[in-house]
Enzyme design. Structure first.
Site, short mmCIF file in Angstrom:
data_model
loop_
_atom_site.label_atom_id
_atom_site.label_comp_id
_atom_site.label_asym_id
_atom_site.label_seq_id
_atom_site.Cartn_x
_atom_site.Cartn_y
_atom_site.Cartn_z
N CYS A 67 5.29 -0.39 -12.28
CA CYS A 67 5.43 0.96 -12.48
C CYS A 67 7.13 0.40 -13.77
O CYS A 67 7.85 1.43 -13.33
CB CYS A 67 6.02 1.90 -11.79
SG CYS A 67 7.13 1.19 -10.24
N ASP B 154 0.29 -4.05 -5.84
CA ASP B 154 0.48 -2.63 -6.62
C ASP B 154 2.50 -3.43 -6.24
O ASP B 154 3.20 -2.32 -5.59
CB ASP B 154 0.63 -1.29 -6.84
CG ASP B 154 1.32 -0.57 -7.59
OD1 ASP B 154 1.14 -0.57 -8.33
OD2 ASP B 154 2.36 0.92 -6.47
N GLY C 123 -1.18 5.91 -2.28
CA GLY C 123 -2.16 6.52 -3.49
C GLY C 123 -3.20 5.47 -3.47
O GLY C 123 -4.53 5.85 -4.43
N LYS C 124 -3.06 4.36 -3.97
CA LYS C 124 -3.63 3.87 -4.75
C LYS C 124 -5.13 3.11 -3.61
O LYS C 124 -6.33 2.85 -3.98
CB LYS C 124 -3.15 2.59 -5.48
CG LYS C 124 -1.58 2.72 -6.35
CD LYS C 124 -2.07 1.72 -7.27
CE LYS C 124 -0.67 1.72 -8.57
NZ LYS C 124 0.66 2.94 -8.24
N ARG D 93 8.07 2.15 5.26
CA ARG D 93 7.15 2.66 4.24
C ARG D 93 6.11 3.01 5.25
O ARG D 93 4.98 3.72 4.40
CB ARG D 93 7.13 1.78 3.20
CG ARG D 93 8.05 1.93 1.91
CD ARG D 93 8.74 1.09 1.42
NE ARG D 93 7.65 0.66 0.44
CZ ARG D 93 7.71 2.13 -0.55
NH1 ARG D 93 8.37 3.16 -0.50
NH2 ARG D 93 6.40 2.43 -1.87
N GLU E 85 1.27 -2.79 4.21
CA GLU E 85 3.18 -2.84 3.87
C GLU E 85 4.00 -3.48 4.83
O GLU E 85 4.14 -3.17 5.38
CB GLU E 85 2.97 -1.15 4.26
CG GLU E 85 4.29 -1.08 3.72
CD GLU E 85 5.22 -1.29 2.24
OE1 GLU E 85 6.07 -1.97 1.86
OE2 GLU E 85 4.01 -0.89 0.97
N ALA F 162 0.99 -1.01 0.10
CA ALA F 162 0.19 -0.04 0.16
C ALA F 162 0.76 0.93 0.14
O ALA F 162 0.18 2.20 -0.61
CB ALA F 162 -1.06 0.35 1.12
N ALA F 163 1.73 1.33 0.67
CA ALA F 163 2.58 2.31 0.87
C ALA F 163 3.03 3.29 -1.05
O ALA F 163 3.28 2.45 -1.79
CB ALA F 163 3.70 2.57 1.58
N PRO F 164 2.97 4.44 -1.35
CA PRO F 164 2.85 5.68 0.37
C PRO F 164 1.51 5.54 0.25
O PRO F 164 0.88 6.70 0.90
CB PRO F 164 3.71 6.44 -1.04
CG PRO F 164 3.63 6.44 -2.20
CD PRO F 164 3.41 5.00 -2.62
#
Length: 324
Positions: free
Chosen positions: A237, A184, A121-122, A144, A139, A117-119
């Protein structure tokens, strides 16, 4: 004299040749990594937009949610008082692309686990878009967790439950408990090059294999957290097929109870590297540094397990205490 021109490395040229069929696309892709463009700042509104809001907003894309704005390049949203008051969260538009798949889910979603989950946004996007009754933000990396909690608290997501657990522990303690699981995944981070950051070794085979194996382990655990008829969103990413299309192909073979979900609003972003409905945003589109995403739905029937409330109570991190 001007700054010396950068020449693409052999690994970058090799990757570009694998990703694109045309010389123009290869050249544009490498140019975006060697000479990073300036992307428009993007904000996710976590509170209602004030009527006096006057920043210049760029025209939205057809699939862009109404609670996300791309701003003019001259705007510095992170310096505005509304940021500190938690009205919005600043993020790369690529992140919006990756999680926009959630807008294609027709069912109401009440329970969500964001495994990486960090940071935040999602998690915040999911909180705004789906309004789940239960949002678990996990996380693994302890250092983080603090920024994750800080962002959730600042933006008002005080009902989120923050955990610092290995995904395997969650599977053991509370399996088949979520209608939606977000992964993610940690990756080689090749898109950071399009943000002007150095990422040593991000094209190396050892780096790619190590990350792909870690991604598969996380996904294997994530699969066991999804309820029947629930969803799993996988995103990265990075650009390497080893961490994207190939991981998705492995997952579908390993877990045939999941099927990919096509998303017609993103058809122009269909990955050219597979016939599966995987979607990519490239850095040379001038929208964001880059992202990969695939949404999957579990189709088999299995008993939905209740959430292990005792485990959550014992292990959740208190938002206020963790950010003092």
């Amino acid at each position: 004299m001007g700054a010396p021109s950068k020449e693409p490395s052999k690994p970058l040229v090799k990757l570009a040749n694998r990703l694109f069929d045309t010389e123009r696309d290869r050249a544009d892709f490498m140019q975006a990594l060697l000479h990073p463009p300036v992307f428009a700042p993007t904000i996710l509104w976590t509170q209602p937009k004030p009527p006096e809001f006057s920043w210049e907003v760029l025209p939205p894309l057809p699939w862009q949610p109404a609670f996300v704005d791309r701003l003019a390049h001259t705007v510095r949203p992170g310096q505005h008082p509304l940021h500190d008051k938690g009205y919005f969260y600043c993020l790369d538009f690529s992140s919006v692309f990756a999680v926009s798949a959630l807008l294609s889910i027709p069912e109401a979603i009440e329970s969500v686990i964001d495994l990486c989950a960090a940071p935040g946004g999602k998690s915040l996007f999911t909180w705004v878009a789906l309004k789940p009754k239960r949002l678990l933000c996990n996380e693994v990396v302890r250092k983080r967790v603090r920024i994750l909690i800080s962002n959730l608290k600042r933006c008002g997501a005080m009902d989120a439950i923050v955990l610092n657990q290995d995904p395997a522990v969650l599977v053991e303690q509370t399996p088949n408990c979520a209608q939606l699981v977000l992964v993610d995944a940690p990756c080689s981070g090749q898109s950071l090059l399009a943000k002007g950051q150095a990422v040593p070794g991000c094209f190396h085979k050892v780096t790619l294999n190590r990350n792909a194996n870690r991604q598969k382990r996380i996904l294997a655990n994530a699969a066991q957290l999804v309820q029947s008829s629930g969803y799993l969103l996988y995103s990265t990413c990075t650009y390497a097929p080893e961490e994207n299309e190939q991981v998705c192909a492995w997952f579908l073979k390993k877990f045939p109870q999941f099927v990919p979900v096509p998303m017609s609003p993103l058809s122009l972003h269909q990955s050219p590297l597979t016939e599966l409905p995987c979607y990519r945003l490239w850095p040379h589109t001038d929208l964001g540094a880059g992202a990969f995403m695939m949404l999957l739905k579990r189709q088999d029937r299995d008993e939905v397990q209740p959430v292990n409330e005792v485990f959550l109570t014992q292990h959740q991190l208190v938002l206020y205490a963790e950010t003092r």
